[in-house]
Design an enzyme around this catalytic site. Structure first.
Site, short mmCIF file in Angstrom:
data_model
loop_
_atom_site.label_atom_id
_atom_site.label_comp_id
_atom_site.label_asym_id
_atom_site.label_seq_id
_atom_site.Cartn_x
_atom_site.Cartn_y
_atom_site.Cartn_z
N LYS A 67 0.86 -1.19 0.00
CA LYS A 67 0.00 0.00 0.00
C LYS A 67 0.88 1.23 0.00
CE LYS A 67 -3.91 2.14 0.23
NZ LYS A 67 -3.48 2.87 -1.00
N GLN A 94 7.23 3.81 3.84
CA GLN A 94 5.82 3.42 3.88
C GLN A 94 5.61 2.15 4.73
OE1 GLN A 94 3.87 5.50 1.39
NE2 GLN A 94 2.22 5.04 2.81
N LYS A 119 5.41 3.45 8.31
CA LYS A 119 4.25 4.34 8.44
C LYS A 119 2.97 3.52 8.50
CE LYS A 119 4.12 7.62 5.31
NZ LYS A 119 3.81 8.50 4.16
N LYS A 162 5.41 1.67 -3.13
CA LYS A 162 5.33 3.01 -3.73
C LYS A 162 5.58 2.89 -5.21
CE LYS A 162 4.76 7.33 -2.41
NZ LYS A 162 4.02 7.83 -1.24
N GLY A 177 -2.74 8.23 -4.43
CA GLY A 177 -2.07 9.43 -4.93
C GLY A 177 -0.83 9.80 -4.15
N ASP A 178 -0.08 10.70 -4.71
CA ASP A 178 1.07 11.36 -4.06
C ASP A 178 1.32 12.62 -4.90
OD1 ASP A 178 3.30 10.70 -1.89
OD2 ASP A 178 4.37 11.53 -3.59
N THR A 220 -4.48 13.69 4.94
CA THR A 220 -3.06 13.84 5.29
C THR A 220 -2.82 15.17 6.01
OG1 THR A 220 -2.58 12.62 3.27
CG2 THR A 220 -0.72 13.62 4.41
N ASN A 235 -2.23 19.12 -2.18
CA ASN A 235 -3.25 18.46 -1.37
C ASN A 235 -2.95 18.51 0.13
OD1 ASN A 235 -3.86 15.50 -0.06
ND2 ASN A 235 -5.62 16.38 -1.11
N SER A 266 -6.81 5.85 3.63
CA SER A 266 -6.87 4.90 2.51
C SER A 266 -7.23 3.51 3.02
CB SER A 266 -5.51 4.82 1.80
OG SER A 266 -5.33 5.91 0.93
#
Ligand code: NDP
Ligand code: 2IT
Length: 445
Positions: free
Chosen positions: A91, A112, A115, A127, A166-167, A210, A241, A377
């Site tokens: 993820k 990630q 996290k 990622k 997204g990123d 976020t 964002n 998410s």
């Protein structure tokens, strides 16, 4: 680093992936935090947990050909790093930016893992992205690129295998085009991407998550200092964002946000940023942040770097990696900053982190402070599996509880391992321990 075993793990990473400086930086920070964990738990070394956790489970790199509006064939490089699936499906986001390379995607994928573990939800780490620049492209060009990207990526992902989101450079528009192409090719409808539109399986609060989460995390650090956002001056970098919704929540909690930026420069509005104008400029018109001063005459625009010279109580770096260096950190400390929470991934350089920790500035590292996005998410995935949609209040309440819990577990781990108040160590340790335990139970794989 004092521990020879961890030194040898880092040397192997550097030998295997030469020149990947962002990746080396992220691994070095985590390994340094893990020294006391490794010394206390010899079995981790015996099971070669560290050697395994630094090596991605799978790395996919692919060509993305597409045709621009002039009929010219363009070629970009796409990739997905499926880093670690101990805790669940891979993820993590997709980044579309011209700077994207294997170093950046590996650093992000590595971060990630820890996290996602901190969120308490069952998600592995991954990622991806491409060196494609959505800036200045028409909607049709973005669509053709996204379709080509997904035509390859779709064979590697699935709702229970790998769930991108997204990123930087990937928002609702790009997710929509990619979801459409996935559905068309695979002939299934399920939550294979998160950050979807609300009318096709997206979750309320994911857009805000976020930025809101970063402010919730910062609020917990402020509570430890017996203070709050009320009346504080806040500087936030970026204007995408994460930055936009960090502004929104900081303002709701009584903070006065006076600055925002993009890669061209920064705006300073001493009266407080008018968020409705920023949202229109950035989310609807896709313009540069400098346009703000055409509408707000009391605000000032400055070309180039320098946002961190603006005096503030709270700084939230929400743009990109290594955007805040040791000198910026010294300036912030000199100007009296009391808390820094990272909305972006690894925005502070190692020198900057050192300055904040030494100055006893409350410092929330990205993998803890920006985990609200991926956590929500995870909540989107849960809703998709249930085929239900929860209310805004319910998702926001869950997000808030997750952020408080991340703060408390990082704080507790920092204390348990001898560096009270150091949330960098705390987040790395708390995130790592869970993944390491599962890797031990699951055998050598
Ligand atoms: P967006 O694309 O929406 O916005 C990115 C912002 O950062 C823009 O203002 C952009 O300016 C600026 N920026 C990007 N690259 C640079 C650069 N090289 N130098 C200066 N400014 C730059 O992305 P997000 O807001 O989603 O992401 C921001 C950060 O937050 C990233 O580090 C991302 O990894 C992280 N993050 C995002 C999450 C999410 O849910 N979206 C979750 C967790 C972390 P410009 O327009 O000039 O490029
Ligand atoms: O860095 C990140 O955590 C993200 N870009 C969000 C990832 C996600 O899967 O929501």
């Amino acid at each position: 680093m004092s521990n020879p075993y961890l030194c040898s793990v880092l040397e192997t990473v550097k030998r295997r992936y030469p020149g990947e400086s962002e990746f080396h930086q992220a691994v070095t920070e985590v390994l340094e935090s893990l020294v006391p964990v490794i010394e206390r738990n010899k079995d981790l070394q015996e099971a070669a947990i560290l050697e395994r956790i630094v090596e991605p489970e799978r790395q996919i790199i692919f060509r993305v050909p597409w045709v621009d509006d002039k009929g010219k064939v363009q070629v970009n490089r796409g990739m997905r790093i499926e880093y670690n699936s101990a805790l669940g499906p891979y993820k993590g986001g997709l980044r579309f930016h011209p700077s994207v390379n294997t170093s950046i995607i590996k650093f992000l994928g590595f971060e990630q893992i820890f996290k996602n573990s901190l969120t308490g939800l069952m998600m592995g780490g991954g990622k991806g992205g491409a060196d494609f620049d959505p800036k200045g492209k028409s909607d049709n060009e973005v669509m053709r690129f996204c379709q080509s990207f997904m035509t390859e990526l779709q064979r590697h992902i699935d709702a229970d295998t790998d769930v991108p989101a997204g990123d930087i450079g990937v928002g609702a528009r790009e997710i929509g085009y990619m979801f459409g192409q996935y559905r068309r090719i695979r002939n299934v409808w399920h939550g294979v991407l998160t950050g979807k539109g609300l009318d096709y399986g997206g979750s309320l609060v994911r857009t805000e998550a976020t930025g809101y989460g970063c402010v919730y995390f910062c609020d917990e650090m402020l509570k430890d200092k017996k203070t709050s956002f009320e009346g504080k001056t806040v500087v936030i970098s970026g204007s995408g964002n994460v930055a936009i919704y960090a502004v929104e929540k900081a303002q709701q909690l009584g903070g006065k946000v006076v600055a925002l930026s993009d890669s061209n420069g920064y705006i300073y509005d001493p009266d407080g940023i008018k968020l409705d104008i920023v949202k229109r400029l950035k989310e609807v018109e896709r313009k540069r942040i400098g346009e703000y001063v055409k509408e707000v005459k009391t605000a000032k625009y400055t070309e180039g770097k320098g946002i961190w010279t603006i005096p503030c109580d709270i700084a939230l770096p929400c743009a990109t990696q290594n955007e805040l260096d040791g000198n910026d950190a010294k300036t912030l400390v000199k100007n009296g900053v009391i808390a820094v929470a990272e909305g972006a991934n690894m925005p502070s350089t190692p020198d900057a982190v050192k300055v904040f920790l030494e100055a006893k500035t409350s410092f929330g590292p990205g993998k803890a402070a920006n985990a609200g996005g991926v956590a929500t998410s995870g909540l989107e995935m849960a809703q998709n599996s249930q085929r239900l949609a929860w209310s805004f209040e319910e998702v926001d309440r869950k997000l808030h509880a997750i952020m408080v819990n991340i703060h408390d577990s990082a704080k507790a781990a920092a204390e348990e391992y001898g560096t009270p108040g150091n949330l960098v160590n705390g987040a790395n340790i708390a995130g790592f321990v869970k993944v390491a335990n599962v890797m031990k139970s699951n055998g050598v794989i």
